[in-house]
Design a protein around this motif. Structure first.
Motif, PDB file in Angstrom:
ATOM      1  N   GLY A   2      13.688   5.499  11.265  1.00  0.00           N
ATOM      2  CA  GLY A   2      13.673   6.047   9.907  1.00  0.00           C
ATOM      3  C   GLY A   2      13.855   4.967   8.861  1.00  0.00           C
ATOM      4  O   GLY A   2      13.137   4.923   7.853  1.00  0.00           O
ATOM      5  N   VAL A   3      14.774   4.066   9.105  1.00  0.00           N
ATOM      6  CA  VAL A   3      14.998   2.957   8.172  1.00  0.00           C
ATOM      7  C   VAL A   3      13.797   2.013   8.153  1.00  0.00           C
ATOM      8  O   VAL A   3      13.387   1.525   7.097  1.00  0.00           O
ATOM      9  CB  VAL A   3      16.296   2.206   8.529  1.00  0.00           C
ATOM     10  CG1 VAL A   3      16.451   0.949   7.701  1.00  0.00           C
ATOM     11  CG2 VAL A   3      17.490   3.110   8.364  1.00  0.00           C
ATOM     12  N   ILE A   4      13.205   1.759   9.308  1.00  0.00           N
ATOM     13  CA  ILE A   4      12.033   0.880   9.373  1.00  0.00           C
ATOM     14  C   ILE A   4      10.872   1.483   8.585  1.00  0.00           C
ATOM     15  O   ILE A   4      10.205   0.790   7.814  1.00  0.00           O
ATOM     16  CB  ILE A   4      11.633   0.619  10.840  1.00  0.00           C
ATOM     17  CG1 ILE A   4      12.695  -0.244  11.523  1.00  0.00           C
ATOM     18  CG2 ILE A   4      10.275  -0.059  10.923  1.00  0.00           C
ATOM     19  CD1 ILE A   4      12.528  -0.360  13.018  1.00  0.00           C
ATOM     20  N   PHE A   5      10.615   2.781   8.756  1.00  0.00           N
ATOM     21  CA  PHE A   5       9.530   3.408   8.008  1.00  0.00           C
ATOM     22  C   PHE A   5       9.818   3.455   6.507  1.00  0.00           C
ATOM     23  O   PHE A   5       8.906   3.297   5.693  1.00  0.00           O
ATOM     24  CB  PHE A   5       9.236   4.812   8.541  1.00  0.00           C
ATOM     25  CG  PHE A   5       8.343   4.818   9.746  1.00  0.00           C
ATOM     26  CD1 PHE A   5       7.096   4.222   9.711  1.00  0.00           C
ATOM     27  CD2 PHE A   5       8.751   5.410  10.926  1.00  0.00           C
ATOM     28  CE1 PHE A   5       6.268   4.215  10.818  1.00  0.00           C
ATOM     29  CE2 PHE A   5       7.934   5.421  12.037  1.00  0.00           C
ATOM     30  CZ  PHE A   5       6.688   4.816  11.984  1.00  0.00           C
ATOM     31  N   LEU A   6      11.076   3.661   6.125  1.00  0.00           N
ATOM     32  CA  LEU A   6      11.422   3.612   4.701  1.00  0.00           C
ATOM     33  C   LEU A   6      11.194   2.216   4.127  1.00  0.00           C
ATOM     34  O   LEU A   6      10.673   2.066   3.017  1.00  0.00           O
ATOM     35  CB  LEU A   6      12.871   4.033   4.490  1.00  0.00           C
ATOM     36  CG  LEU A   6      13.146   5.523   4.549  1.00  0.00           C
ATOM     37  CD1 LEU A   6      14.647   5.784   4.506  1.00  0.00           C
ATOM     38  CD2 LEU A   6      12.461   6.232   3.399  1.00  0.00           C
ATOM     39  N   THR A   7      11.572   1.196   4.878  1.00  0.00           N
ATOM     40  CA  THR A   7      11.345  -0.177   4.430  1.00  0.00           C
ATOM     41  C   THR A   7       9.858  -0.460   4.285  1.00  0.00           C
ATOM     42  O   THR A   7       9.421  -1.093   3.312  1.00  0.00           O
ATOM     43  CB  THR A   7      11.977  -1.165   5.427  1.00  0.00           C
ATOM     44  OG1 THR A   7      13.366  -0.885   5.558  1.00  0.00           O
ATOM     45  CG2 THR A   7      11.791  -2.598   4.962  1.00  0.00           C
ATOM     46  N   MET A   8       9.057   0.029   5.226  1.00  0.00           N
ATOM     47  CA  MET A   8       7.607  -0.166   5.125  1.00  0.00           C
ATOM     48  C   MET A   8       7.032   0.595   3.941  1.00  0.00           C
ATOM     49  O   MET A   8       6.108   0.109   3.281  1.00  0.00           O
ATOM     50  CB  MET A   8       6.935   0.261   6.426  1.00  0.00           C
ATOM     51  CG  MET A   8       7.183  -0.694   7.557  1.00  0.00           C
ATOM     52  SD  MET A   8       6.297  -0.240   9.045  1.00  0.00           S
ATOM     53  CE  MET A   8       4.618  -0.294   8.472  1.00  0.00           C
ATOM     54  N   SER A   9       7.575   1.782   3.649  1.00  0.00           N
ATOM     55  CA  SER A   9       7.048   2.539   2.511  1.00  0.00           C
ATOM     56  C   SER A   9       7.393   1.863   1.189  1.00  0.00           C
ATOM     57  O   SER A   9       6.653   1.982   0.218  1.00  0.00           O
ATOM     58  CB  SER A   9       7.580   3.973   2.534  1.00  0.00           C
ATOM     59  OG  SER A   9       8.953   4.013   2.220  1.00  0.00           O
TER      60      SER A   9
END
Length: 93
Positions: free
Chosen positions: A17-24
């Protein structure tokens, strides 16, 4: 067959979840850098240059893929990279 614990699964999904938020957060910045050549962020009052881009996105993604303990076992392994790759493959298909 050995199955990882629920704690390892929770850590993997919360890390992804944190990785996808960082990518977004990194996607609009990348679009600005590619198409507008830093025009949107050139006049900022605080700028680390290329180090700021690396520290803000790549470093966070790498850190959330690392295991929490030095000695990695099946239960302490961080499966965030596996879940991330699986999600990207499913989304691409």
């Amino acid at each position: 067959m050995l199955v990882p614990s629920l704690k390892a699964a929770y850590n993997a999904f919360s890390g992804v979840g944190v990785i996808f938020l960082t990518m977004s957060y990194a996607c609009p910045i990348a679009v600005s850098l590619i198409f507008r050549c830093r025009e949107d962020i050139k006049n900022g009052s605080f700028n680390f240059g290329i180090f700021g881009l690396i520290a803000n996105s790549v470093l966070a993604i790498v850190l959330f893929c690392m295991p929490p303990l030095k000695e990695v076992t099946l239960d302490s392994m961080n499966y965030a990279s596996v879940v991330f790759f699986g999600t990207v493959v499913v989304a691409a298909v």
